[in-house]
Design a protein around this motif. Structure first.
Motif, PDB file in Angstrom:
ATOM      1  N   PRO A 162       0.804  -1.231   0.000  1.00  0.00           N
ATOM      2  CA  PRO A 162       0.000   0.000   0.000  1.00  0.00           C
ATOM      3  C   PRO A 162       0.833   1.276   0.000  1.00  0.00           C
ATOM      4  O   PRO A 162       0.495   2.252  -0.674  1.00  0.00           O
ATOM      5  CB  PRO A 162      -0.839  -0.132   1.277  1.00  0.00           C
ATOM      6  N   ASP A 163       1.920   1.317   0.781  1.00  0.00           N
ATOM      7  CA  ASP A 163       2.731   2.539   0.821  1.00  0.00           C
ATOM      8  C   ASP A 163       3.384   2.823  -0.530  1.00  0.00           C
ATOM      9  O   ASP A 163       3.568   3.991  -0.901  1.00  0.00           O
ATOM     10  CB  ASP A 163       3.805   2.431   1.907  1.00  0.00           C
ATOM     11  N   ALA A 164       3.748   1.779  -1.262  1.00  0.00           N
ATOM     12  CA  ALA A 164       4.293   1.977  -2.601  1.00  0.00           C
ATOM     13  C   ALA A 164       3.222   2.540  -3.536  1.00  0.00           C
ATOM     14  O   ALA A 164       3.491   3.421  -4.362  1.00  0.00           O
ATOM     15  CB  ALA A 164       4.848   0.664  -3.144  1.00  0.00           C
ATOM     16  N   MET A 165       1.991   2.041  -3.398  1.00  0.00           N
ATOM     17  CA  MET A 165       0.893   2.573  -4.206  1.00  0.00           C
ATOM     18  C   MET A 165       0.627   4.038  -3.848  1.00  0.00           C
ATOM     19  O   MET A 165       0.419   4.877  -4.736  1.00  0.00           O
ATOM     20  CB  MET A 165      -0.367   1.724  -3.998  1.00  0.00           C
ATOM     21  N   ARG A 166       0.640   4.367  -2.565  1.00  0.00           N
ATOM     22  CA  ARG A 166       0.435   5.758  -2.147  1.00  0.00           C
ATOM     23  C   ARG A 166       1.486   6.672  -2.772  1.00  0.00           C
ATOM     24  O   ARG A 166       1.179   7.755  -3.270  1.00  0.00           O
ATOM     25  CB  ARG A 166       0.498   5.880  -0.620  1.00  0.00           C
ATOM     26  N   TYR A 167       2.742   6.226  -2.740  1.00  0.00           N
ATOM     27  CA  TYR A 167       3.812   7.048  -3.302  1.00  0.00           C
ATOM     28  C   TYR A 167       3.620   7.231  -4.804  1.00  0.00           C
ATOM     29  O   TYR A 167       3.792   8.346  -5.329  1.00  0.00           O
ATOM     30  CB  TYR A 167       5.166   6.401  -3.019  1.00  0.00           C
ATOM     31  N   ALA A 168       3.265   6.143  -5.498  1.00  0.00           N
ATOM     32  CA  ALA A 168       3.052   6.239  -6.943  1.00  0.00           C
ATOM     33  C   ALA A 168       1.911   7.198  -7.265  1.00  0.00           C
ATOM     34  O   ALA A 168       2.010   8.014  -8.200  1.00  0.00           O
ATOM     35  CB  ALA A 168       2.765   4.853  -7.517  1.00  0.00           C
ATOM     36  N   LEU A 169       0.845   7.121  -6.494  1.00  0.00           N
ATOM     37  CA  LEU A 169      -0.292   8.015  -6.722  1.00  0.00           C
ATOM     38  C   LEU A 169       0.080   9.459  -6.411  1.00  0.00           C
ATOM     39  O   LEU A 169      -0.243  10.375  -7.182  1.00  0.00           O
ATOM     40  CB  LEU A 169      -1.483   7.572  -5.868  1.00  0.00           C
ATOM     41  N   GLN A 170       0.758   9.668  -5.290  1.00  0.00           N
ATOM     42  CA  GLN A 170       1.175  11.028  -4.934  1.00  0.00           C
ATOM     43  C   GLN A 170       2.123  11.614  -5.983  1.00  0.00           C
ATOM     44  O   GLN A 170       2.156  12.830  -6.187  1.00  0.00           O
ATOM     45  CB  GLN A 170       1.856  11.025  -3.568  1.00  0.00           C
ATOM     46  N   SER A 171       2.880  10.742  -6.648  1.00  0.00           N
ATOM     47  CA  SER A 171       3.825  11.194  -7.670  1.00  0.00           C
ATOM     48  C   SER A 171       3.157  11.502  -9.003  1.00  0.00           C
ATOM     49  O   SER A 171       3.828  11.932  -9.942  1.00  0.00           O
ATOM     50  CB  SER A 171       4.906  10.124  -7.878  1.00  0.00           C
ATOM     51  N   GLY A 172       1.847  11.243  -9.080  1.00  0.00           N
ATOM     52  CA  GLY A 172       1.128  11.559 -10.303  1.00  0.00           C
ATOM     53  C   GLY A 172       1.201  10.486 -11.369  1.00  0.00           C
ATOM     54  O   GLY A 172       1.011  10.762 -12.559  1.00  0.00           O
ATOM     55  N   ALA A 173       1.476   9.225 -10.950  1.00  0.00           N
ATOM     56  CA  ALA A 173       1.642   8.148 -11.928  1.00  0.00           C
ATOM     57  C   ALA A 173       0.328   7.674 -12.530  1.00  0.00           C
ATOM     58  O   ALA A 173       0.324   7.034 -13.583  1.00  0.00           O
ATOM     59  CB  ALA A 173       2.368   6.962 -11.280  1.00  0.00           C
ATOM     60  N   GLY A 174      -0.798   7.949 -11.876  1.00  0.00           N
ATOM     61  CA  GLY A 174      -2.075   7.499 -12.415  1.00  0.00           C
ATOM     62  C   GLY A 174      -3.144   7.431 -11.346  1.00  0.00           C
ATOM     63  O   GLY A 174      -3.035   8.056 -10.282  1.00  0.00           O
ATOM     64  N   ILE A 175      -4.177   6.639 -11.642  1.00  0.00           N
ATOM     65  CA  ILE A 175      -5.287   6.409 -10.719  1.00  0.00           C
ATOM     66  C   ILE A 175      -5.142   4.999 -10.157  1.00  0.00           C
ATOM     67  O   ILE A 175      -4.864   4.052 -10.897  1.00  0.00           O
ATOM     68  CB  ILE A 175      -6.646   6.556 -11.428  1.00  0.00           C
ATOM     69  N   GLY A 176      -5.317   4.857  -8.844  1.00  0.00           N
ATOM     70  CA  GLY A 176      -5.176   3.546  -8.232  1.00  0.00           C
ATOM     71  C   GLY A 176      -6.137   3.343  -7.084  1.00  0.00           C
ATOM     72  O   GLY A 176      -6.956   4.218  -6.759  1.00  0.00           O
TER      73      GLY A 176
END
Length: 342
Positions: A227-241
């Motif tokens: 989950p923390d990796a997904m949060r970081y990816a989302l916060q970085s603007g990588a997409g919708i998750g």
């Protein structure tokens, strides 16, 4: 078959008391029964332990040695019995707990710290892993998992509460690519896949007031099971998750992430405490499960309530934005398909 422990206890008491009669009186049995217990022990050992006459008992050399060893053995057995009974009545010792990463971060760690403060004789060992362990082989007392569908197992499962996952993205991503207003709009966006037990990898089963939708995520530039990796990816603007409510609420509250399609949420996920046996459950495991029901159940409900309040805020904001500006959704290569059921 000789009851060795009973016969050993009887022999020790006879040596200590000096007569069969005294032991019979304190045990509320006949003298013959006491004598027979010692005789059976001698037969089993193939050794004479007592010299008997009509007026006197004396301990043989072998009997004297056996008496000293038997006292130590019986004392250890009594200590083990007391410890086992205390384990059933008093929470103490080492408690090994497994938790899925999202739960460990979102709620479980705080609950375990509070539990340990209430039960200072228990030391808590928390192991965080996405895959549920074998509780017996790996030596865990309790496993805490969240799942849409709990896999079949021989474990006892106590439901502690429920939660939902939601769709989220960063404000920067939505500024660049537009805000989806319908489930079908997700086909024009970059979707990030989250892998966890009990949840389809390539489908997002959405539920809303108007029905349900299955969003099929055909391809994804980023996939994770943390989950923390997904949060970081989302916060970085990588997409919708997708994030569980208890992992998303802080970022939604602060504005680091924005709820996407706030009228929709993923199918309900239940949170379970799994343990091996309901019969003779030791005190530390029993008190932990009770404490988690007391602590975690309202905590999960609080996360859900706050997520709902934030969703109402976001729906109202979207309505204002849609009334003020035209649809700015960018056209991209489709990455999702949607089936809607009403």
């Amino acid at each position: 078959m000789v009851d060795m422990v009973h016969s050993m206890r009887t022999f020790v008491r006879v040596v200590e008391a000096g007569t069969f009669t005294a032991v019979a009186r304190e045990s509320n049995v006949t003298t013959a029964q006491v004598s027979r217990a010692v005789s059976l022990l001698e037969d089993e050992l193939q050794t004479l332990l007592l010299h008997r006459t009509t007026r006197h008992l004396s301990v043989t050399e072998a009997g004297a040695k056996y008496f000293e060893r038997a006292k130590l053995i019986l004392a250890e057995l009594d200590n083990a019995t007391v410890e086992a009974r205390n384990a059933m009545s008093h929470a103490h010792g080492r408690l090994r707990v497994h938790a899925a990463p999202g739960l460990a971060r979102g709620a479980v760690t705080a609950a375990l710290i509070a539990y340990q403060a209430r039960h200072p004789d228990v030391s808590v060992d928390l192991e965080v892993a996405q895959i549920m362990p074998n509780l017996v082989e790996d030596g865990y007392d309790v496993s805490l998992v969240g799942s849409m569908q709990l896999p079949d197992s021989a474990y006892i499962a106590q439901k502690l509460g429920s939660s939902h996952a939601v769709l989220a993205a960063s404000p920067a991503y939505l500024e660049r690519h537009g805000i989806p207003t319908r489930a079908e709009d997700l086909a024009q966006h970059t979707l990030l896949r989250f892998s966890c037990p009990g949840m389809p990898l390539d489908e997002w089963p959405l539920e809303g007031a108007d029905g349900s939708s299955i969003v099929t995520v055909k391809t994804s530039p980023f996939q994770t099971n943390v989950p923390d990796a997904m949060r970081y990816a989302l916060q970085s603007g990588a997409g919708i998750g997708v994030l569980a409510a208890y992992n998303a609420v802080d970022d939604l509250r602060s504005g680091a992430l924005v709820r996407v399609l706030p009228q929709w949420r993923l199918r309900q996920m239940n949170v379970y405490a799994l343990y091996v046996s309901r019969r003779y459950l030791d005190a530390k495991t029993r008190t932990l499960v009770d404490f988690l029901r007391e602590w975690l159940t309202p905590a999960l409900a609080k996360f859900e309530h706050e997520i709902d309040l934030l969703a109402q805020r976001d729906i109202a904001q979207q309505a204002r934005d849609n009334a003020a500006t035209p649809d700015r959704s960018a056209q991209q290569t489709p990455s999702a398909s949607v089936q809607t059921v009403h």
